[in-house]
Design a protein around this motif. Structure first.
Motif: not given
Length: 108
Positions: A57-82
């Motif tokens: 849970r801490e790993v997940r939370n830290k990864l989400v925080e890192a993405v959001e701190d850089q202005g990104g967003a976690v998009m649940h239900g979406h794949g990564v095409s590239s």
């Protein structure tokens, strides 16, 4: 449905593993400890790194925080095409990636 969830999780794990395995171990450790701010501990018997807290849970939370701190967003239900590594000289030597999202497949 539980089959779709299981397939989605399997796919996400595969993408994460392939991505993380493409980095040099010291780059990866530096990224987790300095950019994600996740404390790691070396398990002597296996020479593998694990979160000091031993908490997924801490790993997940830290990864989400890192993405959001850089202005990104976690998009649940979406794949990564590239993925594309951005030139580090344009970003003060930082290791940056651009991930391109796709809509989730209609069938798993």
């Amino acid at each position: 449905d539980s089959n779709a969830s299981a397939c989605e999780l399997k796919y996400a794990k595969k993408v994460a593993k392939l991505t993380l395995n493409s980095w040099h171990p010291e780059e990866l450790r530096h990224w987790f400890e300095h950019d994600v701010k996740l404390s790691l501990t070396l398990e002597e018997s296996t020479q593998k790194l694990f979160p000091t807290s031993n908490s997924a849970r801490e790993v997940r939370n830290k990864l989400v925080e890192a993405v959001e701190d850089q202005g990104g967003a976690v998009m649940h239900g979406h794949g990564v095409s590239s993925m594309k590594r951005l030139p580090s000289e344009e970003h003060d030597g930082e290791l940056l990636w651009h991930l391109y999202a796709e809509d989730p497949p209609s069938k798993w």
